[in-house]
Design a protein around this motif. Structure first.
Motif, short mmCIF file in Angstrom:
data_model
loop_
_atom_site.label_atom_id
_atom_site.label_comp_id
_atom_site.label_asym_id
_atom_site.label_seq_id
_atom_site.Cartn_x
_atom_site.Cartn_y
_atom_site.Cartn_z
N SER A 120 0.82 -1.22 0.00
CA SER A 120 0.00 0.00 0.00
C SER A 120 0.85 1.26 0.00
N ILE A 121 2.15 1.11 0.22
CA ILE A 121 3.02 2.28 0.20
C ILE A 121 2.94 3.00 -1.15
N GLY A 122 2.56 2.26 -2.15
CA GLY A 122 2.43 2.86 -3.48
C GLY A 122 1.37 3.93 -3.57
N LYS A 123 0.48 4.00 -2.56
CA LYS A 123 -0.58 5.01 -2.56
C LYS A 123 -0.08 6.37 -2.07
N LEU A 124 1.12 6.39 -1.48
CA LEU A 124 1.65 7.65 -0.93
C LEU A 124 2.29 8.45 -2.06
N SER A 125 1.46 8.96 -2.90
CA SER A 125 1.93 9.57 -4.15
C SER A 125 2.77 10.83 -3.96
N SER A 126 2.69 11.44 -2.77
CA SER A 126 3.47 12.66 -2.52
C SER A 126 4.79 12.38 -1.82
N LEU A 127 5.07 11.13 -1.54
CA LEU A 127 6.23 10.77 -0.73
C LEU A 127 7.54 11.15 -1.43
N ARG A 128 8.40 11.87 -0.68
CA ARG A 128 9.69 12.29 -1.21
C ARG A 128 10.85 11.58 -0.51
N SER A 129 10.70 11.34 0.78
CA SER A 129 11.76 10.67 1.55
C SER A 129 11.13 9.59 2.41
N PHE A 130 11.72 8.39 2.36
CA PHE A 130 11.22 7.29 3.20
C PHE A 130 12.44 6.62 3.84
N TRP A 131 12.56 6.84 5.16
CA TRP A 131 13.68 6.29 5.92
C TRP A 131 13.14 5.24 6.90
#
Length: 755
Positions: free
Chosen positions: A546-557
């Motif tokens: 479902s992480i694919g739904k975070l369309s505004s995501l720029r950084s994921f740590w």
């Protein structure tokens, strides 16, 4: 100019010789033409009046320290030179008939040293007339010795007597304790103090002493006094005298008016001639000075007490101003805003800030203010924004902050504040921005922060403190929350499912705590998320597709946790993603080809997992990736020539995998390459000379065995050991990780790097 004449100070203890009858000297009879002529007191009191010789012979001798008030101080002593006395007696001994008399002036101080058992001071020498001419040689020697003793005693007596003499007048500078100011300046000094004395809380400021103290005439405030007097400020009407004196004090206190360069600007401060401050010839209206905003025509007449001279705002931001903040600035009537961020102010924030009753905004961020936050600041009932971040403030944040009913923003980040975070802070109806990061706050973060369903909080910043607590389910009340920063504390527990109610959330930084559990599915329903950091906690489970739904995501740590499972290919849908940090977990399987479809991808860190299979060609040929770290996995395959398409790359780390084949010459075409780690693989052949010629390459580590030849490696590795080819020194580890991760400030002005 008023001056004191202090050269003729009356001396109550001195004798006035002009009014005292002078005695005739007493001469003892002699034989042989030598006489001892005695002037003054021979046997009287040590400090007694001069008497005749006959009377002095039987006078009692006082105690050595009998300095009675009724005995005037004796006249100065004229001490004869010993050599002259000796010469006189030598003449006698040789039969000389023309020896002169030896004068001894005032022997009274030495009487105590000539006493005998009878208590008669003169019996030692003068009990019979002196017959010097007929004495034998031994007697003359005796008299010579006596004369020497007399002279020495006279010297000692002179010292004793001088201790009781009235001191000579001391030369005192005219400007110490005595006014040397003109009447106009003295009046201006008094008027200045009367105008601003409220700012000193009943104390008299040191600069008020400028009337009599030369050092204070160099002070900030006295310079302001002189400027005001010169420009007839105190003859102006209304609030102008107070306004101008306050502005002048502020200007001089902040380094204005110092020595100027040829351009007319101050050498040591950011003030410029073009700013107009205190230049009444070219800028006669203070409302035209840089940074000063006066009330407009609409305000005049509608707001009580406002006229065309009233100052609404002072904004002197980013001007490189150095100095201190004077208290007078807070006496300017109707002042609503003072902003001086990004300068070099030092010293404390004056307690007089509490007098600025109309103040709505105070912005002193990025300076060097020290001391505590003044308690008086909590009396500013109109205050909306209190920005004091990035200074050197100490002490606590008072619970009186709850008195600031209109407060919207409080910024005290990057200071040295201690204690607990006051609960009353979260009772403020309009509070929407709280930034307390990088301090020394401790205790439990107040749960009151989450309990108000009407909360307007959009930013909570409490990272890098010593706070405890958990993320409660009531976080769902923070419907307007946009940024939630609680990193580098001691929070425990898990992320509640209710986090999904915070639909406006853009930033969630919760790294370096002790949080556990899995990532709730509701988290992936936050459409505005841009910046997420779960790193350095104890999270487990998988990263949902479902992480694919975070369309505004720029950084994921999410590095340094216990995540497992495979990497979701839906990450390829994140078209805005720039940074993906998933290293030091337990991920398995292959790197999805879809990762290479993210055009914006800049940094990809997957090292320290259990990934296998070949590296996708879409990664090798990615033109935007700057840092690629896939080391310490079980990746296979060759390094293709198409790697030359990575024109932006500066770091490639592929060490500790199962790569095979030759080291491609294409690596030598990566002109921005700075770090290249290829050791502990199954690569063969010679390192291409083109790689060795890369101008930016500073670290090149590879195997140096019978299978690989390298003439330019900075570390040559083999059989678990890496050696510096130039020094022969061994390295205990294959490489020092150049992983840039938790980019949070570890202290003022610095960033922490996780290696």
């Amino acid at each position: 100019m008023v001056e004191d004449d202090i050269t003729n100070i009356p001396n109550d203890n001195s004798n006035d010789s002009s009014n005292t009858p002078q005695e005739e000297p007493t001469t003892l009879p002699s034989k042989g033409g030598v006489a001892l002529t005695l002037h003054g007191n021979v046997g009287g009191d040590l400090n007694g009046p001069s008497t005749s010789t006959a009377a002095a012979v039987n006078a009692p001798t006082p105690a050595p320290n009998d300095y009675r008030p009724d005995n005037p101080t004796p006249a100065p002593i004229v001490v004869p030179v010993v050599a002259e006395v000796s010469a006189s007696f030598e003449d006698v001994e040789e039969g000389g008939m023309g020896a002169t008399s030896t004068e001894i002036t005032s022997l009274s101080p030495v009487n105590q040293f000539l006493e005998t058992d009878t208590g008669k001071a003169d019996q030692v020498v003068f009990d019979t007339p002196v017959e010097l001419y007929s004495r034998k040689k031994k007697n003359i020697i005796i008299y010579s010795a006596v004369a020497v003793v007399v002279v020495l005693c006279a010297i000692i007596g002179g010292v004793v007597a001088s201790m009781n003499e009235s001191p000579e007048p001391i030369a005192v500078p005219d400007n110490v304790g005595v006014s040397t100011l003109t009447q106009e300046l003295t009046a201006a000094l008094d008027k200045s103090f009367d105008l601003v004395k409220e700012a000193y809380g009943g104390r008299i400021p040191s600069w008020k002493a400028a009337e009599t103290n030369d050092m204070e005439r160099k002070s900030t405030h006295f310079r302001a006094v002189k400027w005001c007097e010169r420009n007839k400020v105190f003859d102006m009407e209304g609030a102008l005298p107070l306004i101008y004196f306050s502005l002048a004090s502020f200007f001089f206190g902040a380094g204005g008016g110092e020595e100027k360069s040829e351009s007319g600007d101050s050498h040591n401060s950011g003030w410029k001639e073009s700013d107009g401050w205190l230049n009444l010839e070219e800028f006669p209206n203070h409302c035209d000075w840089k940074g000063i905003t006066c009330y407009n025509d609409t305000d005049v007449g509608t707001i009580p007490g406002i006229d065309f001279d009233s100052i609404a705002e002072i904004d002197i931001n980013h001007m490189n101003i150095k100095g201190t903040l004077v208290p007078e600035i807070f006496l300017i009537p109707n002042l609503m805003k003072i902003s001086a961020w990004t300068n070099e102010f030092t010293g404390p924030i004056p307690s007089a800030i509490g007098l600025a009753k109309d103040l709505e905004v105070i912005d002193m961020e990025f300076n060097q203010f020290s001391g505590t936050i003044p308690e008086e600041i909590y009396d500013l009932r109109k205050l909306r924004k209190m920005w004091l971040g990035s200074n050197k403030l100490t002490g606590t944040l008072s619970n009186k902050v709850s008195q600031l009913k209109d407060l919207q923003n409080i910024h005290v980040y990057v200071n040295q504040l201690t204690g607990t975070i006051p609960k009353g802070l979260f009772s403020l109806e309009y509070l929407d921005d709280i930034d307390l990061i990088i301090n020394k706050f401790e205790g439990t973060f107040p749960y009151e922060a989450y309990e108000n369903p009407s909360s307007v909080l959009h930013y909570v910043g409490i990272s890098d403190n010593n706070l405890e607590g958990s993320i409660p389910s009531t976080i769902s009340n923070l419907k307007k929350l946009e940024a939630f920063h609680i990193s580098k504390n001691k929070f425990t527990g898990s992320i509640p499912e209710e986090i999904g109610e915070c639909k406006l959330l853009r930033e969630m930084r919760i790294f370096e705590n002790e949080l556990t559990g899995t990532i709730p599915e509701a988290f992936y329903n936050l459409p505005n998320l841009e910046d997420v950091s779960f790193s350095q906690n104890r999270f487990e489970g998988t990263i949902s597709s479902s992480i694919g739904k975070l369309s505004s995501l720029r950084s994921f740590w999410a590095h340094r946790n216990d995540f497992s499972g495979t990497l979701p290919s839906t990450v390829g849908n994140l078209t805005e993603l720039r940074e993906l940090y998933l290293h030091k977990n337990n991920f398995i399987g292959q790197i999805p080809e879809d990762f290479g479809d993210i055009d914006t991808l800049w940094k990809l860190y997957l090292w320290g997992n259990k990934l296998s299979g070949p590296i996708p060609d879409s990664i090798y040929a990615h033109p935007s990736i700057s840092e690629l770290n896939l080391g310490e996995n079980e990746l296979t395959g060759t390094i293709p020539e198409l790697i030359s398409y990575m024109g932006n790359v500066s770091l490639i780390q592929l060490e500790h995998n199962k790569l095979f084949g030759k080291i491609p010459e294409a690596l030598g075409r990566l002109n921005n390459l700075d770090i290249l780690h290829l050791q502990s693989n199954q690569l063969t052949g010679s390192v291409p000379e083109l790689i060795c010629n890369l101008a930016q390459l500073s670290q090149f580590e590879t195997d140096c065995t019978s299978l690989v030849e390298c003439s330019c490696c900075t570390l040559c590795c083999g059989e678990g050991v890496c050696v510096d080819p130039e020094t022969g020194e061994e390295s205990s580890s294959f490489n020092r990780r150049l992983e840039v991760t938790d980019r949070v400030m570890s202290g003022p002005g610095s960033w922490s790097e996780d290696f």
